[in-house]
Design an enzyme around this catalytic site. Structure first.
Site, PDB file in Angstrom:
ATOM      1  N   ARG A  46       0.837  -1.199   0.000  1.00 24.22           N
ATOM      2  CA  ARG A  46       0.000   0.000   0.000  1.00 24.22           C
ATOM      3  C   ARG A  46       0.876   1.255   0.000  1.00 24.22           C
ATOM      4  O   ARG A  46       0.539   2.262  -0.624  1.00 24.22           O
ATOM      5  CB  ARG A  46      -0.950  -0.029   1.204  1.00 24.22           C
ATOM      6  CG  ARG A  46      -2.062  -1.080   1.013  1.00 24.22           C
ATOM      7  CD  ARG A  46      -3.134  -0.990   2.078  1.00 24.22           C
ATOM      8  NE  ARG A  46      -2.678  -1.489   3.342  1.00 24.22           N
ATOM      9  CZ  ARG A  46      -3.115  -2.634   3.915  1.00 24.22           C
ATOM     10  NH1 ARG A  46      -4.021  -3.375   3.313  1.00 24.22           N
ATOM     11  NH2 ARG A  46      -2.659  -3.001   5.081  1.00 24.22           N
TER      12      ARG A  46
ATOM     13  N   CYS B  23      -2.684 -14.766  -2.826  1.00 23.24           N
ATOM     14  CA  CYS B  23      -2.412 -15.202  -1.442  1.00 23.24           C
ATOM     15  C   CYS B  23      -2.674 -16.704  -1.301  1.00 23.24           C
ATOM     16  O   CYS B  23      -2.877 -17.197  -0.199  1.00 23.24           O
ATOM     17  CB  CYS B  23      -3.213 -14.380  -0.440  1.00 23.24           C
ATOM     18  SG  CYS B  23      -4.988 -14.500  -0.659  1.00 23.24           S
TER      19      CYS B  23
ATOM     20  N   ASP C 285      -6.165  -7.647  -5.847  1.00 26.08           N
ATOM     21  CA  ASP C 285      -5.792  -8.355  -4.612  1.00 26.08           C
ATOM     22  C   ASP C 285      -6.923  -9.292  -4.207  1.00 26.08           C
ATOM     23  O   ASP C 285      -7.611  -9.073  -3.204  1.00 26.08           O
ATOM     24  CB  ASP C 285      -5.499  -7.334  -3.504  1.00 26.08           C
ATOM     25  CG  ASP C 285      -5.016  -8.007  -2.226  1.00 26.08           C
ATOM     26  OD1 ASP C 285      -4.500  -9.142  -2.295  1.00 26.08           O
ATOM     27  OD2 ASP C 285      -5.155  -7.396  -1.150  1.00 26.08           O
TER      28      ASP C 285
ATOM     29  N   ASP D 148     -15.793  -4.234  -4.650  1.00 27.64           N
ATOM     30  CA  ASP D 148     -15.809  -5.397  -3.762  1.00 27.64           C
ATOM     31  C   ASP D 148     -17.249  -5.907  -3.719  1.00 27.64           C
ATOM     32  O   ASP D 148     -18.191  -5.157  -3.967  1.00 27.64           O
ATOM     33  CB  ASP D 148     -15.333  -5.036  -2.344  1.00 27.64           C
ATOM     34  CG  ASP D 148     -14.832  -6.256  -1.575  1.00 27.64           C
ATOM     35  OD1 ASP D 148     -13.603  -6.443  -1.488  1.00 27.64           O
ATOM     36  OD2 ASP D 148     -15.675  -7.030  -1.062  1.00 27.64           O
ATOM     37  N   SER D 149     -17.394  -7.184  -3.384  1.00 28.07           N
ATOM     38  CA  SER D 149     -18.743  -7.746  -3.297  1.00 28.07           C
ATOM     39  C   SER D 149     -19.276  -7.703  -1.869  1.00 28.07           C
ATOM     40  O   SER D 149     -20.363  -8.211  -1.602  1.00 28.07           O
ATOM     41  CB  SER D 149     -18.749  -9.183  -3.823  1.00 28.07           C
ATOM     42  OG  SER D 149     -17.774  -9.938  -3.137  1.00 28.07           O
TER      43      SER D 149
ATOM     44  N   PHE E 272     -11.206  -5.914  -5.558  1.00 24.12           N
ATOM     45  CA  PHE E 272     -11.208  -6.664  -4.295  1.00 24.12           C
ATOM     46  C   PHE E 272     -10.690  -5.734  -3.192  1.00 24.12           C
ATOM     47  O   PHE E 272      -9.745  -6.043  -2.476  1.00 24.12           O
ATOM     48  CB  PHE E 272     -10.341  -7.929  -4.373  1.00 24.12           C
ATOM     49  CG  PHE E 272     -10.634  -8.808  -5.565  1.00 24.12           C
ATOM     50  CD1 PHE E 272     -11.693  -9.706  -5.520  1.00 24.12           C
ATOM     51  CD2 PHE E 272      -9.864  -8.736  -6.721  1.00 24.12           C
ATOM     52  CE1 PHE E 272     -11.967 -10.531  -6.611  1.00 24.12           C
ATOM     53  CE2 PHE E 272     -10.137  -9.552  -7.814  1.00 24.12           C
ATOM     54  CZ  PHE E 272     -11.184 -10.459  -7.764  1.00 24.12           C
TER      55      PHE E 272
HETATM   56  N1  SAH Z   1      -6.868  -5.424  -0.792  1.00 25.68           N
HETATM   57  C1  SAH Z   1      -7.615  -5.512   0.442  1.00 25.68           C
HETATM   58  C2  SAH Z   1      -7.846  -6.935   0.869  1.00 25.68           C
HETATM   59  C3  SAH Z   1      -8.608  -7.796  -0.129  1.00 25.68           C
HETATM   60  S1  SAH Z   1      -9.335  -9.223   0.549  1.00 25.68           S
HETATM   61  C4  SAH Z   1      -6.899  -4.684   1.508  1.00 25.68           C
HETATM   62  O1  SAH Z   1      -5.788  -4.189   1.278  1.00 25.68           O
HETATM   63  O2  SAH Z   1      -7.466  -4.521   2.594  1.00 25.68           O
HETATM   64  C5  SAH Z   1     -10.308  -9.834  -0.750  1.00 25.68           C
HETATM   65  C6  SAH Z   1     -11.643  -9.131  -0.950  1.00 25.68           C
HETATM   66  O3  SAH Z   1     -12.258  -9.662  -2.122  1.00 25.68           O
HETATM   67  C7  SAH Z   1     -12.681  -9.299   0.150  1.00 25.68           C
HETATM   68  O4  SAH Z   1     -13.030  -8.035   0.632  1.00 25.68           O
HETATM   69  C8  SAH Z   1     -13.906  -9.965  -0.533  1.00 25.68           C
HETATM   70  O5  SAH Z   1     -15.133  -9.415  -0.081  1.00 25.68           O
HETATM   71  C9  SAH Z   1     -13.681  -9.609  -1.974  1.00 25.68           C
HETATM   72  N2  SAH Z   1     -14.235 -10.518  -2.994  1.00 25.68           N
HETATM   73  C10 SAH Z   1     -14.150 -11.864  -3.048  1.00 25.68           C
HETATM   74  N3  SAH Z   1     -14.663 -12.325  -4.210  1.00 25.68           N
HETATM   75  C11 SAH Z   1     -15.081 -11.234  -4.914  1.00 25.68           C
HETATM   76  C12 SAH Z   1     -15.666 -11.054  -6.193  1.00 25.68           C
HETATM   77  N4  SAH Z   1     -15.917 -12.084  -7.014  1.00 25.68           N
HETATM   78  N5  SAH Z   1     -15.956  -9.797  -6.590  1.00 25.68           N
HETATM   79  C13 SAH Z   1     -15.712  -8.753  -5.774  1.00 25.68           C
HETATM   80  N6  SAH Z   1     -15.117  -8.868  -4.577  1.00 25.68           N
HETATM   81  C14 SAH Z   1     -14.818 -10.087  -4.138  1.00 25.68           C
END
Ligand code: SAH
Length: 404
Positions: free
Chosen positions: A220, A348, A308, A258-259, A236
């Site tokens: 970040r 990850c 991510d 995000d979902s 995400f």
């Molecule tokens: N980059 C973030 C962490 C990401 S964690 C940070 O720095 O804090 C992964 C995220 O992906 C979660 O919030 C989850 O809700 C989201 N997610 C999972 N599958 C998804 C999809 N198909 N579409 C959108 N978001 C999704």
């Protein structure tokens, strides 16, 4: 005495100091060890190999506490491990209120994750530890570990988020709750923390994992350093970790997807908390796979894209399908990138190693019809060290790429 004797030849990985003993390597269990009880591990010829925590139902039948025959596993043992972990962070991890204090095997406590959240100056005071006990051994020593944590950190508040799916494989139930001190606030009240000069809300009760993805701190910071004047897409985004970093770095616009509606709501509150211009930040509650296609159809392009995603490959069985998913989003990402634009892409999934991930991303660039170069390989921060003899500890890998 509880003893676990290995099949002939199965001592090799332990002699190389790998801390896991698979059920398939075990010839015999003597005594009647309970879940999490300490067992002496012996080679087929009776030689002492290690003291380990027994896990009767897990495929990882025992996890090593110590390879030292003279080191007992007792309260003092946990105090030493916790103090060493804390001393390392105090020496090496700075400019953050969100720190991984204990990272399982790398800190000699297999299956234990502990994050500490401290507030930024000027914010209502936060000092909160959040733990995940993910193996039978640390579960059995929970009280000793909690005492050691409070003693070493001086932080009175310890909350448990042992609600990860891996607990099932250890035969452990899902548990959350206070282990020491005060209840963390209930949403909409949230704790605050900070990193790289940016403030964040953390929902330790209902957020993902311990509430915040502490591991992406350095990445970040990179986004913050590179974001000035750019149009950024953060896929995400969760509670907007990278989005806030981009805004702090002077991004022109940030579109975050995000979902999880709850996570997005916290993201929008984070913008307010930092006093950033809300007009620069757009939040979309949507599926990333569909949205990437839709953005292409809308003709949108970006200077910087962050991908991510969650762990697409929870185990080695899922690698093929996960590889396709990683390729899919990276291909779409490359196509939305302006020439000269940057892509920061992560996996990850422990089951996908850095080389395979790089191959997948390279394939995605070819199929997207773009030339790209790798500016740097990326990983988790210094509070997530890796044991040389335990490659399983490397789960987060990333690539910083530029479209040519
Ligand atoms: N980059 C973030 C962490 C990401 S964690 C940070 O720095 O804090 C992964 C995220 O992906 C979660 O919030 C989850 O809700 C989201 N997610 C999972 N599958 C998804 C999809 N198909 N579409 C959108 N978001 C999704």
């Amino acid at each position: 005495m509880n003893t676990l004797t290995l099949k002939p030849g199965k001592e090799k990985s332990l002699l190389r100091r790998h801390p896991w003993i698979y059920a398939t390597a075990v010839a015999r269990v003597d005594g009647n060890p309970a879940s999490g009880a300490t067992v002496v591990v012996r080679a087929a010829d009776g030689r002492f190999l290690a003291r380990a925590a027994f896990s009767p139902v897990s495929a990882i039948r025992a996890r090593v506490w110590t390879f030292n025959e003279n080191e007992p596993v007792d309260h003092a043992f946990f105090k030493r491990r916790v103090s060493a972990a804390l001393a390392y962070r105090e020496e090496m991890v700075h400019d953050t209120g969100a720190t991984r204090l204990l990272f399982g095997e790398a800190d000699g406590l297999p299956g234990l994750i502990v994050d500490r959240y401290q507030s930024a100056p000027g914010q209502p005071q936060t000092d909160q530890l959040v733990c995940q006990f993910m193996a039978a051994g640390v579960e059995a020593w929970k009280d000793a570990i909690t005492k050691a944590l409070v003693g070493a950190t001086g932080c009175p508040n310890v909350y448990e988020r042992s609600d990860a799916a891996v607990r099932e494989r250890e035969g452990l139930p899902s548990i959350t709750g206070v282990l020491a001190g005060a209840e963390p606030p209930e949403a909409p009240e949230l704790l605050t923390t900070h990193e790289n000069g940016v403030k964040y809300y953390v929902d330790v009760r209902n957020g993902h994992k311990t509430g915040f993805y502490v591991d992406q701190r350095d990445n970040r910071r990179l986004v913050q350093q590179q974001a000035k004047g750019r149009d950024v897409l953060n896929c995400f985004c969760y509670t907007g970790g990278f989005s806030l970093a981009a805004l702090a770095g002077g991004a022109q616009s940030v579109l975050s997807i995000d979902s999880s509606g709850e996570a997005l709501a916290i993201g929008a509150r984070n913008v307010e908390l930092n006093g950033f211009d809300a007009a620069r930040a757009e939040w979309r509650d949507a599926d990333v796979f569909k949205t990437l296609r839709a953005l292409r159809e809308e003709g949108r392009t970006f200077d910087m894209i962050v991908l991510d995603p969650p762990k697409f490959a929870p185990s080695a069985h899922h690698v093929d399908r996960a590889a396709r998913a990683y390729k899919d989003i990276n291909m779409a990402g490359f196509r939305l990138l302006r020439p000269g634009g940057q892509l920061l892409t992560y996996s990850c999934s422990g089951a996908i190693d850095a080389d395979l991930f790089q191959k997948i991303v390279a394939g995605a660039a070819v199929d997207a019809g773009v030339d790209a170069r790798i500016l740097r390989r990326l990983s988790a921060g210094m509070d997530h060290p890796m044991l040389t003899q335990f490659p399983e500890g490397e789960y987060l890998k990333g690539l910083w790429l530029q479209r040519m």
